[in-house]
Design an enzyme around this catalytic site. Structure first.
Site, PDB file in Angstrom:
ATOM      1  CB  SER A 120       2.867   9.446   0.388  1.00 45.61           C
ATOM      2  OG  SER A 120       4.129  10.050   0.658  1.00 45.61           O
ATOM      3  CG  ASP A 158       7.520   4.957   5.834  1.00 47.83           C
ATOM      4  OD1 ASP A 158       8.554   6.111   5.438  1.00 47.83           O
ATOM      5  OD2 ASP A 158       6.571   5.356   5.488  1.00 47.83           O
ATOM      6  CG  HIS A 203       7.256   6.298   2.187  1.00 47.75           C
ATOM      7  ND1 HIS A 203       6.515   6.863   3.029  1.00 47.75           N
ATOM      8  CD2 HIS A 203       7.072   7.209   0.947  1.00 47.75           C
ATOM      9  CE1 HIS A 203       5.663   7.748   2.313  1.00 47.75           C
ATOM     10  NE2 HIS A 203       5.871   8.217   1.292  1.00 47.75           N
TER      11      HIS A 203
END
Length: 294
Positions: free
Chosen positions: A151, A234, A264
Protein backbone atom coordinates in the site's frame (compact mmCIF):
# COMPACT_ATOMS: atom_id res chain seq x y z
CA UNK A 1 -19.63 29.12 7.37
CA UNK A 2 -16.08 30.48 7.28
CA UNK A 3 -13.70 29.19 9.92
CA UNK A 4 -11.28 31.52 11.62
CA UNK A 5 -7.57 30.70 11.74
CA UNK A 6 -7.89 29.78 15.42
CA UNK A 7 -10.83 27.44 14.74
CA UNK A 8 -8.92 25.76 11.92
CA UNK A 9 -5.91 25.27 14.17
CA UNK A 10 -8.11 23.80 16.93
CA UNK A 11 -9.60 21.33 14.45
CA UNK A 12 -6.13 20.34 13.29
CA UNK A 13 -4.94 19.75 16.86
CA UNK A 14 -8.08 17.75 17.70
CA UNK A 15 -7.56 15.65 14.57
CA UNK A 16 -3.96 14.83 15.51
CA UNK A 17 -4.98 13.87 19.06
CA UNK A 18 -7.68 11.57 17.68
CA UNK A 19 -5.22 10.02 15.24
CA UNK A 20 -2.68 9.32 17.99
CA UNK A 21 -5.41 7.75 20.13
CA UNK A 22 -6.50 5.52 17.25
CA UNK A 23 -2.90 4.40 16.66
CA UNK A 24 -2.48 3.57 20.35
CA UNK A 25 -5.77 1.65 20.41
CA UNK A 26 -4.73 -0.38 17.37
CA UNK A 27 -1.42 -1.39 18.93
CA UNK A 28 -3.14 -2.27 22.21
CA UNK A 29 -5.79 -4.42 20.51
CA UNK A 30 -5.38 -8.09 21.43
CA UNK A 31 -6.74 -9.07 18.03
CA UNK A 32 -3.64 -7.60 16.40
CA UNK A 33 -1.72 -10.89 16.37
CA UNK A 34 -4.74 -12.86 15.22
CA UNK A 35 -5.37 -10.51 12.29
CA UNK A 36 -1.81 -9.58 11.28
CA UNK A 37 -0.12 -12.83 12.26
CA UNK A 38 2.77 -13.52 14.61
CA UNK A 39 6.54 -13.45 14.29
CA UNK A 40 7.95 -16.57 12.64
CA UNK A 41 9.57 -18.92 15.22
CA UNK A 42 12.37 -19.63 12.74
CA UNK A 43 13.43 -15.96 12.70
CA UNK A 44 15.19 -13.92 15.37
CA UNK A 45 13.83 -10.42 15.86
CA UNK A 46 15.73 -7.47 17.27
CA UNK A 47 15.67 -3.70 17.04
CA UNK A 48 18.50 -1.43 15.99
CA UNK A 49 18.79 2.31 15.50
CA UNK A 50 19.88 4.22 12.45
CA UNK A 51 20.20 7.61 14.08
CA UNK A 52 16.66 8.47 15.21
CA UNK A 53 15.13 5.80 12.99
CA UNK A 54 13.95 2.55 14.59
CA UNK A 55 14.55 -0.58 12.52
CA UNK A 56 12.95 -3.96 13.23
CA UNK A 57 15.31 -6.67 12.00
CA UNK A 58 14.26 -10.26 11.24
CA UNK A 59 17.12 -12.72 10.70
CA UNK A 60 16.92 -16.48 10.06
CA UNK A 61 17.81 -18.79 12.92
CA UNK A 62 19.41 -21.22 10.47
CA UNK A 63 23.11 -20.64 9.71
CA UNK A 64 23.98 -18.70 6.57
CA UNK A 65 24.89 -20.89 3.60
CA UNK A 66 27.07 -18.32 1.84
CA UNK A 67 30.32 -16.73 2.96
CA UNK A 68 29.17 -13.55 1.21
CA UNK A 69 26.53 -12.92 3.85
CA UNK A 70 22.76 -12.98 3.68
CA UNK A 71 20.70 -10.95 1.21
CA UNK A 72 18.72 -7.99 2.52
CA UNK A 73 15.05 -7.17 2.10
CA UNK A 74 14.07 -3.66 3.14
CA UNK A 75 10.34 -3.76 3.95
CA UNK A 76 8.11 -0.68 4.24
CA UNK A 77 4.78 -1.09 6.05
CA UNK A 78 1.48 0.29 4.82
CA UNK A 79 -1.06 2.51 6.55
CA UNK A 80 -1.69 5.48 4.29
CA UNK A 81 1.43 7.26 5.59
CA UNK A 82 -0.61 8.07 8.73
CA UNK A 83 -0.89 4.70 10.50
CA UNK A 84 1.02 1.50 10.84
CA UNK A 85 4.30 0.17 12.14
CA UNK A 86 6.81 -2.58 11.30
CA UNK A 87 4.97 -4.85 13.74
CA UNK A 88 1.91 -5.09 11.51
CA UNK A 89 4.02 -6.75 8.80
CA UNK A 90 5.84 -9.16 11.10
CA UNK A 91 4.07 -12.27 9.76
CA UNK A 92 5.32 -11.56 6.26
CA UNK A 93 8.74 -10.25 7.31
CA UNK A 94 9.48 -13.24 9.53
CA UNK A 95 8.52 -15.76 6.90
CA UNK A 96 10.57 -14.03 4.23
CA UNK A 97 13.58 -14.20 6.54
CA UNK A 98 13.03 -17.84 7.48
CA UNK A 99 12.28 -19.09 3.99
CA UNK A 100 14.67 -17.08 1.82
CA UNK A 101 17.58 -16.73 4.24
CA UNK A 102 17.43 -12.94 3.95
CA UNK A 103 17.77 -10.33 6.67
CA UNK A 104 14.50 -8.38 6.58
CA UNK A 105 14.76 -4.81 7.86
CA UNK A 106 11.54 -2.89 8.51
CA UNK A 107 11.87 0.83 9.38
CA UNK A 108 9.42 2.72 11.56
CA UNK A 109 9.35 5.74 9.27
CA UNK A 110 7.79 9.00 10.44
CA UNK A 111 4.04 9.37 9.97
CA UNK A 112 1.77 12.20 8.88
CA UNK A 113 0.16 14.52 9.81
CA UNK A 114 2.82 15.21 12.45
CA UNK A 115 5.51 14.55 9.84
CA UNK A 116 4.17 15.20 6.33
CA UNK A 117 5.97 14.48 3.06
CA UNK A 118 8.88 14.23 2.49
CA UNK A 119 9.57 12.81 5.99
CA UNK A 120 8.57 9.22 5.15
CA UNK A 121 10.54 9.28 1.89
CA UNK A 122 13.61 10.65 3.66
CA UNK A 123 13.39 7.97 6.36
CA UNK A 124 13.02 5.14 3.85
CA UNK A 125 15.98 6.40 1.86
CA UNK A 126 17.99 6.75 5.08
CA UNK A 127 17.09 3.14 5.93
CA UNK A 128 18.36 1.96 2.54
CA UNK A 129 21.66 3.79 2.79
CA UNK A 130 22.10 2.62 6.40
CA UNK A 131 21.59 -1.08 5.63
CA UNK A 132 23.95 -0.81 2.66
CA UNK A 133 26.63 0.79 4.84
CA UNK A 134 26.08 -1.58 7.78
CA UNK A 135 25.42 -4.80 5.90
CA UNK A 136 28.44 -6.51 7.48
CA UNK A 137 27.11 -5.71 10.95
CA UNK A 138 23.87 -7.43 9.97
CA UNK A 139 25.72 -10.46 8.60
CA UNK A 140 24.47 -9.46 5.18
CA UNK A 141 25.62 -8.67 1.66
CA UNK A 142 25.26 -5.04 0.51
CA UNK A 143 25.29 -6.21 -3.13
CA UNK A 144 22.06 -8.18 -2.71
CA UNK A 145 19.29 -5.81 -1.63
CA UNK A 146 15.61 -5.83 -2.54
CA UNK A 147 12.86 -3.42 -1.48
CA UNK A 148 9.31 -4.38 -0.59
CA UNK A 149 6.26 -2.47 0.53
CA UNK A 150 2.51 -2.77 0.77
CA UNK A 151 0.00 0.00 0.00
CA UNK A 152 1.65 3.28 1.07
CA UNK A 153 4.76 1.22 1.73
CA UNK A 154 4.59 0.00 -1.86
CA UNK A 155 4.63 3.60 -3.01
CA UNK A 156 7.69 4.24 -0.85
CA UNK A 157 9.43 1.13 -2.21
CA UNK A 158 8.84 2.33 -5.78
CA UNK A 159 10.18 5.79 -4.91
CA UNK A 160 13.30 4.35 -3.24
CA UNK A 161 13.96 2.17 -6.29
CA UNK A 162 13.70 5.21 -8.57
CA UNK A 163 16.06 7.25 -6.42
CA UNK A 164 18.61 4.43 -6.15
CA UNK A 165 18.62 4.16 -9.95
CA UNK A 166 19.09 7.91 -10.34
CA UNK A 167 21.91 8.10 -7.78
CA UNK A 168 23.62 4.95 -8.98
CA UNK A 169 23.73 3.29 -5.56
CA UNK A 170 22.90 1.38 -3.51
CA UNK A 171 22.14 -1.24 -6.13
CA UNK A 172 18.69 -2.78 -5.79
CA UNK A 173 18.19 -6.28 -7.18
CA UNK A 174 14.39 -6.31 -7.14
CA UNK A 175 11.27 -4.48 -5.99
CA UNK A 176 8.09 -6.03 -4.60
CA UNK A 177 5.23 -3.55 -4.91
CA UNK A 178 2.10 -4.71 -3.12
CA UNK A 179 -1.04 -2.77 -4.19
CA UNK A 180 0.89 0.54 -4.29
CA UNK A 181 -0.66 3.98 -4.78
CA UNK A 182 1.32 5.42 -7.66
CA UNK A 183 -0.49 8.65 -8.57
CA UNK A 184 -1.90 10.88 -5.85
CA UNK A 185 -3.02 13.69 -8.17
CA UNK A 186 -6.73 14.21 -7.63
CA UNK A 187 -6.96 11.02 -5.58
CA UNK A 188 -10.35 10.81 -3.93
CA UNK A 189 -12.51 8.19 -2.34
CA UNK A 190 -13.76 7.15 1.11
CA UNK A 191 -11.07 8.32 3.50
CA UNK A 192 -8.49 8.87 0.76
CA UNK A 193 -8.85 12.63 0.47
CA UNK A 194 -8.03 13.13 4.13
CA UNK A 195 -5.06 10.77 3.98
CA UNK A 196 -3.59 12.57 0.98
CA UNK A 197 -4.14 15.93 2.66
CA UNK A 198 -2.38 14.74 5.80
CA UNK A 199 0.51 13.22 3.87
CA UNK A 200 1.08 16.31 1.72
CA UNK A 201 0.63 18.74 4.58
CA UNK A 202 -2.31 20.33 2.83
CA UNK A 203 -0.30 21.17 -0.31
CA UNK A 204 -1.92 19.08 -3.04
CA UNK A 205 0.37 20.56 -5.69
CA UNK A 206 3.13 18.31 -4.35
CA UNK A 207 1.23 15.29 -5.66
CA UNK A 208 2.78 16.11 -9.05
CA UNK A 209 6.25 15.22 -7.75
CA UNK A 210 7.57 11.78 -8.72
CA UNK A 211 8.63 11.10 -5.11
CA UNK A 212 4.94 11.33 -4.19
CA UNK A 213 3.48 9.85 -7.37
CA UNK A 214 6.09 7.46 -8.85
CA UNK A 215 3.96 6.91 -11.94
CA UNK A 216 4.86 10.51 -12.87
CA UNK A 217 8.62 9.89 -12.92
CA UNK A 218 10.25 11.16 -16.10
CA UNK A 219 11.42 7.64 -16.93
CA UNK A 220 10.98 4.12 -15.61
CA UNK A 221 13.86 2.67 -17.60
CA UNK A 222 16.68 0.72 -15.98
CA UNK A 223 14.71 -0.04 -12.83
CA UNK A 224 15.18 -3.42 -11.12
CA UNK A 225 12.84 -6.35 -11.87
CA UNK A 226 9.48 -6.00 -10.18
CA UNK A 227 6.79 -8.18 -8.71
CA UNK A 228 3.53 -6.24 -8.55
CA UNK A 229 0.70 -7.61 -6.44
CA UNK A 230 -2.85 -6.37 -6.68
CA UNK A 231 -6.30 -7.84 -6.06
CA UNK A 232 -9.46 -8.18 -8.07
CA UNK A 233 -11.61 -6.36 -5.52
CA UNK A 234 -9.07 -3.74 -4.53
CA UNK A 235 -10.57 -0.27 -5.18
CA UNK A 236 -7.02 0.89 -5.92
CA UNK A 237 -6.25 -2.01 -8.26
CA UNK A 238 -5.68 0.20 -11.30
CA UNK A 239 -2.79 1.95 -9.53
CA UNK A 240 -0.80 -1.26 -9.40
CA UNK A 241 -1.82 -2.24 -12.92
CA UNK A 242 -0.86 1.13 -14.38
CA UNK A 243 2.54 1.00 -12.72
CA UNK A 244 3.18 -2.53 -13.96
CA UNK A 245 2.28 -1.36 -17.48
CA UNK A 246 4.61 1.65 -17.20
CA UNK A 247 7.47 -0.57 -16.10
CA UNK A 248 6.89 -3.02 -18.95
CA UNK A 249 6.77 -0.18 -21.48
CA UNK A 250 10.12 1.00 -20.15
CA UNK A 251 11.62 -2.46 -20.66
CA UNK A 252 11.61 -3.53 -17.01
CA UNK A 253 11.00 -7.19 -16.21
CA UNK A 254 7.64 -7.37 -14.43
CA UNK A 255 5.55 -10.18 -12.95
CA UNK A 256 2.00 -9.54 -11.73
CA UNK A 257 -0.01 -11.51 -9.17
CA UNK A 258 -3.75 -10.73 -8.87
CA UNK A 259 -5.81 -13.16 -6.79
CA UNK A 260 -9.47 -13.34 -7.75
CA UNK A 261 -10.89 -13.41 -4.22
CA UNK A 262 -9.00 -10.69 -2.40
CA UNK A 263 -9.11 -7.00 -1.68
CA UNK A 264 -6.74 -4.30 -0.49
CA UNK A 265 -4.39 -5.24 2.38
CA UNK A 266 -4.89 -9.01 1.98
CA UNK A 267 -1.18 -9.86 2.04
CA UNK A 268 -0.64 -8.66 5.60
CA UNK A 269 -3.91 -10.09 6.98
CA UNK A 270 -3.28 -13.84 7.24
CA UNK A 271 -5.84 -14.14 10.02
CA UNK A 272 -8.73 -13.18 7.74
CA UNK A 273 -7.49 -13.51 4.15
CA UNK A 274 -6.82 -16.97 2.66
CA UNK A 275 -5.20 -15.25 -0.35
CA UNK A 276 -2.32 -14.02 1.83
CA UNK A 277 -0.47 -17.33 1.73
CA UNK A 278 -0.56 -17.69 -2.05
CA UNK A 279 0.58 -14.07 -2.35
CA UNK A 280 3.42 -14.68 0.07
CA UNK A 281 4.48 -17.74 -1.94
CA UNK A 282 4.86 -15.55 -5.03
CA UNK A 283 6.88 -13.03 -3.03
CA UNK A 284 9.18 -15.75 -1.70
CA UNK A 285 9.85 -17.16 -5.16
CA UNK A 286 10.54 -13.74 -6.65
CA UNK A 287 12.91 -12.69 -3.85
CA UNK A 288 14.78 -16.00 -3.94
CA UNK A 289 15.35 -15.53 -7.65
CA UNK A 290 16.47 -11.87 -7.69
CA UNK A 291 18.63 -12.21 -4.57
CA UNK A 292 20.45 -15.37 -5.64
CA UNK A 293 24.25 -15.12 -5.78
CA UNK A 294 26.31 -13.67 -7.28
Amino acid sequence: MTLTAVEMQDRSVDGMVELRERRAALLANRCLTWVFGADDPEAVVREVRAGELRLRVHAPRAPATSALGRPIVLAFHGGGWCWGSPEQSRWMAGRIAARTGAVVVAPAYRLAPEHPYPAAVEDCWAALTWVAAHAADLGADADRIAVLGDSAGGTLAAVVALRARDEGEPRIRGQVLVYPLVDLVGLRGPGLGGIVEHYLGGDESRAEEWAVSPLRAASHKSLPPALVLTARFDPLRRHAERYAAALRTAGVEVAVHRPALATHAYLTLPGISPASRAGLARVLTFLSDVLASP
